[in-house]
Design a protein around this motif. Structure first.
Motif, PDB file in Angstrom:
ATOM      1  N   CYS A  90      31.611  39.548  34.835  1.00  0.00           N
ATOM      2  CA  CYS A  90      31.114  38.312  35.465  1.00  0.00           C
ATOM      3  C   CYS A  90      30.646  37.302  34.425  1.00  0.00           C
ATOM      4  CB  CYS A  90      29.968  38.631  36.423  1.00  0.00           C
ATOM      5  SG  CYS A  90      30.448  39.777  37.724  1.00  0.00           S
ATOM      6  N   SER A  91      30.166  37.781  33.290  1.00  0.00           N
ATOM      7  CA  SER A  91      29.610  36.870  32.276  1.00  0.00           C
ATOM      8  C   SER A  91      30.662  36.343  31.308  1.00  0.00           C
ATOM      9  CB  SER A  91      28.510  37.580  31.489  1.00  0.00           C
ATOM     10  OG  SER A  91      29.028  38.723  30.839  1.00  0.00           O
ATOM     11  N   LEU A  92      31.893  36.873  31.379  1.00  0.00           N
ATOM     12  CA  LEU A  92      32.945  36.398  30.466  1.00  0.00           C
ATOM     13  C   LEU A  92      33.443  35.019  30.896  1.00  0.00           C
ATOM     14  CD1 LEU A  92      35.049  39.651  29.965  1.00  0.00           C
ATOM     15  CD2 LEU A  92      33.517  38.581  28.312  1.00  0.00           C
ATOM     16  N   LYS A  93      33.606  34.130  29.930  1.00  0.00           N
ATOM     17  CA  LYS A  93      34.067  32.769  30.214  1.00  0.00           C
ATOM     18  C   LYS A  93      35.586  32.679  30.235  1.00  0.00           C
ATOM     19  CE  LYS A  93      29.875  31.152  30.280  1.00  0.00           C
ATOM     20  NZ  LYS A  93      29.289  30.739  31.572  1.00  0.00           N
ATOM     21  N   SER A  94      36.225  33.422  29.327  1.00  0.00           N
ATOM     22  CA  SER A  94      37.685  33.359  29.213  1.00  0.00           C
ATOM     23  C   SER A  94      38.337  34.130  30.360  1.00  0.00           C
ATOM     24  CB  SER A  94      38.121  33.929  27.865  1.00  0.00           C
ATOM     25  OG  SER A  94      39.506  34.027  27.807  1.00  0.00           O
ATOM     26  N   LYS A  95      39.196  33.464  31.114  1.00  0.00           N
ATOM     27  CA  LYS A  95      39.861  34.114  32.248  1.00  0.00           C
ATOM     28  C   LYS A  95      40.882  35.142  31.775  1.00  0.00           C
ATOM     29  CE  LYS A  95      39.280  30.431  35.638  1.00  0.00           C
ATOM     30  NZ  LYS A  95      39.956  29.549  36.615  1.00  0.00           N
ATOM     31  N   GLU A 148      40.788  36.961  28.970  1.00  0.00           N
ATOM     32  CA  GLU A 148      40.066  38.159  28.503  1.00  0.00           C
ATOM     33  C   GLU A 148      39.517  38.944  29.691  1.00  0.00           C
ATOM     34  OE1 GLU A 148      36.402  39.472  25.542  1.00  0.00           O
ATOM     35  OE2 GLU A 148      36.922  37.351  25.758  1.00  0.00           O
ATOM     36  N   ARG A 149      39.040  38.246  30.708  1.00  0.00           N
ATOM     37  CA  ARG A 149      38.524  38.896  31.904  1.00  0.00           C
ATOM     38  C   ARG A 149      39.629  39.684  32.610  1.00  0.00           C
ATOM     39  NH1 ARG A 149      36.635  34.589  35.655  1.00  0.00           N
ATOM     40  NH2 ARG A 149      35.083  34.162  34.040  1.00  0.00           N
ATOM     41  N   ASP A 157      39.016  32.692  40.511  1.00  0.00           N
ATOM     42  CA  ASP A 157      39.963  33.186  39.497  1.00  0.00           C
ATOM     43  C   ASP A 157      41.096  33.930  40.224  1.00  0.00           C
ATOM     44  OD1 ASP A 157      41.309  34.234  37.355  1.00  0.00           O
ATOM     45  OD2 ASP A 157      39.533  35.013  36.346  1.00  0.00           O
ATOM     46  N   LEU A 203      34.083  36.317  41.520  1.00  0.00           N
ATOM     47  CA  LEU A 203      35.248  35.696  40.875  1.00  0.00           C
ATOM     48  C   LEU A 203      36.194  35.082  41.905  1.00  0.00           C
ATOM     49  CD1 LEU A 203      35.984  38.525  38.270  1.00  0.00           C
ATOM     50  CD2 LEU A 203      34.601  36.469  37.944  1.00  0.00           C
TER      51      LEU A 203
END
Length: 201
Positions: free
Chosen positions: A5-10, A12-13, A121, A118
């Motif tokens: 949830c804290s990752l900014k890059s989609k 990488e997520r 996304d 998310l």
């Protein structure tokens, strides 16, 4: 999964979520493989625990309550410790297997939370749908040769099973006592004048 949830890059997520999905599938395969590989060993362990518990409880209850034989404190403590150790082995085995299955099912709640967080996304939403389908398509259980599952409800079934066999053993013992007492009452002392003494039927 909470880190996603804290990752900014989609990208990488999505990559981490795909990796988690594959790891989860691998762990479920591993649990099934362990169940199938060690099924006979688990069956022998469970049978050994059942027999130990049944015989210890039978000897303890029969000697102390039914026959009312005074057992010294050392023997009493020895039987009690043995019963506690065997029962603790059964409880621990059921608890650990149940905890493994419970942890596997907890992933569903995490995925529902991620789907809500998310929502913007689409790639992660698609991966989560596949992940959910994979988790729902198979139920993880630690089984003994596919005869029964090892979990906490097994403890209640084991208690009922041991109580049933205990009653059967007591019934056989009581029948043996009745049969032996009848033979003692029926038999008469025959005076023997010459060796070998032969009873007249």
């Amino acid at each position: 999964m909470g880190v996603l949830c804290s990752l900014k890059s989609k990208s990488e997520r999505a990559l981490r979520l795909t990796s988690l999905m594959n790891d989860h599938w691998f762990l479920e395969d591993l649990i099934e493989h362990i169940s199938s590989t060690f099924g006979p060993e688990l069956l022998f362990i469970m049978m050994d625990i059942y027999i130990h518990l049944l015989l210890c409880l039978y000897i303890f209850i029969w000697e102390n309550i039914v026959r009312k034989i005074n057992v010294n404190n050392f023997m009493y403590a020895n039987i009690c410790i043995h019963i506690c150790i065997v029962a603790a082995n059964l409880i621990y085995l059921c608890y650990r297997c149940n905890a493994t299955v419970k942890e596997s099912r907890r992933i569903m709640f995490e995925m529902h939370h991620l789907r809500d967080v998310l929502y913007d996304d689409p790639i992660c939403q698609a991966i989560l749908k596949v992940f959910t389908l994979r988790v729902n398509s198979r139920e993880v259980h630690i089984t003994v040769l596919k005869l029964f599952n090892i979990n906490l409800p097994l403890l209640c079934g084991s208690a009922g099973l041991m109580f049933t066999y205990f009653l059967v053993l007591v019934q056989f013992q009581i029948d043996g006592y009745k049969h032996a007492s009848k033979e003692l009452n029926i038999s008469k002392i025959v005076k023997c004048e010459k060796w070998p003494c032969l009873s007249k039927d």
